[in-house]
Design an enzyme around this catalytic site. Structure first.
Site, short mmCIF file in Angstrom:
data_model
loop_
_atom_site.label_atom_id
_atom_site.label_comp_id
_atom_site.label_asym_id
_atom_site.label_seq_id
_atom_site.Cartn_x
_atom_site.Cartn_y
_atom_site.Cartn_z
N GLU A 45 81.62 44.05 41.14
CA GLU A 45 81.08 43.22 40.43
C GLU A 45 79.78 42.74 40.89
OE1 GLU A 45 83.97 39.77 40.06
OE2 GLU A 45 83.72 39.49 42.45
N ARG A 53 75.12 38.47 44.59
CA ARG A 53 75.84 39.33 45.53
C ARG A 53 76.55 40.47 44.80
NH1 ARG A 53 80.06 36.48 48.04
NH2 ARG A 53 81.21 37.90 46.69
N SER A 67 78.94 33.26 47.97
CA SER A 67 79.12 32.69 49.07
C SER A 67 79.30 33.45 50.50
CB SER A 67 80.57 31.85 48.94
OG SER A 67 81.51 32.60 48.91
N ARG A 115 84.07 42.24 53.63
CA ARG A 115 85.43 41.37 53.79
C ARG A 115 86.42 42.53 53.66
NH1 ARG A 115 84.42 38.18 48.14
NH2 ARG A 115 83.42 40.26 48.02
N LYS A 128 90.60 42.93 34.04
CA LYS A 128 89.64 41.65 34.55
C LYS A 128 89.19 40.72 33.39
CE LYS A 128 86.78 43.21 37.91
NZ LYS A 128 85.52 43.95 38.46
N GLU A 154 85.29 34.16 37.53
CA GLU A 154 84.78 34.22 39.29
C GLU A 154 85.69 33.86 40.00
OE1 GLU A 154 82.41 36.36 39.52
OE2 GLU A 154 82.11 36.39 37.37
N GLY A 155 85.54 34.12 41.12
CA GLY A 155 86.10 33.28 42.25
C GLY A 155 87.59 33.85 42.96
N ASN A 203 78.13 38.84 41.64
CA ASN A 203 78.12 37.60 41.46
C ASN A 203 76.80 36.81 41.09
OD1 ASN A 203 81.30 37.18 42.54
ND2 ASN A 203 80.12 38.61 43.64
N LYS A 250 81.97 39.42 33.08
CA LYS A 250 82.54 40.76 33.14
C LYS A 250 82.39 41.59 31.93
CE LYS A 250 84.77 39.99 36.83
NZ LYS A 250 84.11 38.58 37.09
#
Length: 474
Positions: A144, A125, A151, A450, A364, A368-369, A146, A305
């Site tokens: 970024e 994604r 998700s 989002r 950064k 992740e997350g 993923n 990254k």
């Protein structure tokens, strides 16, 4: 870039009633999460947080994000096959970041043994924000990509219907009819199903590798159900189950509880806390197997990254995608400014620049997350502490993207209804399947919007900051 419901936002009784309808619609549509109190049981569930109204997204930027997704799929796949590029790019990172180093060690070991896997499945994604530059014209800028456990493809497949219902109730039926259909869960399942088919064993299963705490299970069930609908058997296992019950036969076929596994779909394994010694051993077992891993470890490394920062260097994209000039141009147009903090004169200059003007940048780490990035004063303090240490090479620096805020209401269980100034992040899901050297599937599989209040700098829906949204194209 305003959406056509500014009038409604000032009508408090209408908003209160709409919020009540919205919550019921979310529960009816299955926009659900388990609760913090009972994260591993579905006896008590609640709606996943979402916006009351869809958010305006510029049509031209939305289309640009879709148009570049197949290019990003090809790029991630090319990186995953380029051992030298990964080795050179991550050389400084693996000296100071144990997690990346351990992933890289497994990658090297599997290559030395010889890859047993011949079918490769990528589900990623690519996330963007709309940067309002000096002249105020919004531009699409990548945050970024993923490449593991991307998700909310499931829940976002059900969110547009909720927003459609809310708009109709507010007398905006025409606008409701313009909300785009969106079903990433089907697109992700198509990729998994194609990989399962190419693996070539009708009796083999798809294994979802899941976390110990499974609040976001309904998001995964959406994809799972699409597979069951195709008569593909799905099992759900944790790393510890793999450690205790997983095995390889002489042909490196993977077995769990006596069942052959065709595809391992990771919804776990992307942060250091997911691993203890047993879990690392389980990961190695999976990587050594013939099963199709989504992702294999090289593809996970492609999403770091440091790789993102290296891709922004002149000539890098051309080296990785030779002869694909148009794809390179489309990809590069989405890049924000990215800077290396490697030890040396260039890294020293970059660190000094960020310390002098911290509000222009984001720091950064290789994580992740959500919830890991550093901004403003916190960025300055951390960089001052590590500026003369090799530890700084475990971070990259990025220009801070400055989107135009918009007004919306964020609906969260047990939270009061209040208006917020919000910014949005658009993610495009990509799916590809490669058999040997032949790309047999390469597509964009849907989108995820989002939205978060501007006081929250960082973090996704699962991290508890952003909420699910639907784009309204303007």
């Amino acid at each position: 870039m305003a959406a056509p419901w500014e009038d409604v936002l000032r009508d408090e009784p209408a908003i209160q009633e709409a919020a009540s309808v919205a919550v019921d619609a979310a529960l009816l549509e299955g926009v659900l999460m388990r609760t913090e109190g009972e994260p591993n049981a579905s006896d008590v569930v609640n709606y996943a947080p979402f916006t009351l109204l869809p958010s305006a997204v510029p049509t031209v930027l939305f289309e640009q994000a879709y148009a570049v997704q197949q290019d990003f799929n090809l790029l991630v796949d090319a990186i995953s096959q380029n051992k030298e590029f990964l080795e050179d790019t991550l050389a400084s990172t693996i000296k100071v970041d144990d997690f990346t180093a351990q992933l890289f060690r497994i990658h090297v070991q599997v290559l030395e043994e010889g890859l047993a896997q011949s079918v490769f499945l990528g589900i990623n994604r690519s996330d963007y924000m709309f940067d309002c530059g000096v002249d105020g014209t919004p531009a699409l800028k990548q945050i970024e990509i993923n490449t593991i456990a991307a998700s909310f493809g499931g829940l976002t497949s059900r969110t547009a219907a909720v927003h459609g219902q809310v708009l109709k109730m507010l007398g905006k039926s025409k606008e409701a009819s313009r909300l785009l259909p969106n079903n990433p869960s089907k697109g992700l399942a198509l990729g998994i199903a194609k990989a399962w088919e190419l693996y070539g064993s009708q009796s083999a299963v798809v294994m979802f590798l899941v976390e110990e705490v499974q609040r976001n299970i309904f998001d995964q069930r959406c994809v799972e159900n699409e597979l069951w609908n195709r008569n593909i058997r799905v099992i759900r296992k944790r790393f510890r189950d793999v450690f205790e019950k997983g095995s390889l036969d002489d042909a490196k076929r993977l077995y769990m509880d006596g069942q052959e596994v065709a595809v391992v779909y990771y919804r776990e394994g992307y942060v250091p806390k997911n691993y203890d010694q047993q879990n690392w051993e389980a990961r190695l077992l999976l990587e050594r197997s013939r099963a199709v891993k989504c992702p294999d470890i090289a593809t996970q490394l492609a999403g770091t990254k440091k790789v993102q920062q290296e891709l922004s260097r002149p000539g890098t994209l051309e080296r990785l995608l030779p002869g694909r000039t148009e794809a390179v141009t489309r990809i590069r147009a989405t890049f924000a400014g990215l800077y290396s903090l490697d030890v040396g004169e260039e890294g020293d200059k970059i660190a000094a620049m960020a310390i002098a003007d911290p509000d222009q940048f984001v720091l950064k780490p290789q994580r992740e997350g959500g919830g890991n990035n550093l901004y403003g004063e916190e960025l300055r303090q951390v960089l001052e502490k590590i500026r003369d240490s090799p530890e700084r090479t475990s971070y990259i620096l990025m220009d801070k993207i400055k989107p135009q805020p918009a007004i919306n209401y964020l609906l969260r269980a047990h939270s009061p209804l209040q208006v917020s100034e919000c910014i949005s992040e658009l993610g495009i899901f990509g799916v590809y399947v490669r058999q040997g050297k032949e790309m047999v599937m390469n597509k964009a599989a849907g989108h995820l919007l989002r939205t978060k209040a501007i006081e929250h700098a960082d973090g996704g829906v699962a991290a508890g900051v952003a909420v699910l949204d639907t784009p309204y194209l303007v």
